[in-house]
Design an enzyme around this catalytic site. Structure first.
Site, short mmCIF file in Angstrom:
data_model
loop_
_atom_site.label_atom_id
_atom_site.label_comp_id
_atom_site.label_asym_id
_atom_site.label_seq_id
_atom_site.Cartn_x
_atom_site.Cartn_y
_atom_site.Cartn_z
N ARG A 11 45.14 45.43 35.11
CA ARG A 11 46.21 44.43 35.18
C ARG A 11 45.95 43.28 34.22
O ARG A 11 46.88 42.78 33.58
CB ARG A 11 46.35 43.88 36.61
CG ARG A 11 46.87 44.92 37.60
CD ARG A 11 46.90 44.37 39.01
NE ARG A 11 45.55 43.95 39.40
CZ ARG A 11 45.29 42.98 40.27
NH1 ARG A 11 46.25 42.30 40.84
NH2 ARG A 11 44.04 42.68 40.56
N ASN A 46 48.79 45.98 41.60
CA ASN A 46 48.14 47.15 42.19
C ASN A 46 48.94 47.62 43.39
O ASN A 46 49.32 46.82 44.24
CB ASN A 46 46.72 46.80 42.66
CG ASN A 46 45.72 46.74 41.54
OD1 ASN A 46 45.95 47.22 40.44
ND2 ASN A 46 44.58 46.13 41.81
#
Length: 86
Positions: free
Chosen positions: A14, A33
């Site tokens: 990320r 996530n």
């Protein structure tokens, strides 16, 4: 909207996605996530810039291991001020 499958959690995926979005410039959205091990990426901006991020997600030098990318193109909602990690 994109869902990325593979070893993409716990490897900084990320953070690198956000850094790439900022490097491309002009993109807003987020990387998140998911409980099933995937990462969801939502990016808004010029189509060419979104395509650059999509290409990187599927073929770039990402952390971890990408096994597949599923994409859905939609009308921008313009609800994001920056590119965030969620």
């Amino acid at each position: 909207m994109v869902w990325v499958r593979g070893k993409v959690q716990g490897v900084g995926f990320r953070w690198f996605t956000r850094a790439k979005a900022l490097e491309i410039g002009g993109l807003s959205g987020f990387a998140l996530n998911l409980d099933d091990g995937r990462v969801q990426v939502v990016a808004e901006g010029q189509r060419a810039d979104c395509q650059k991020l999509l290409d990187w997600l599927g073929e770039g030098d990402t952390p971890g291991r990408v096994d597949g990318v599923t994409e859905i193109w939609d009308t921008p909602r313009r609800g994001y001020d920056s590119f965030a990690i969620r």
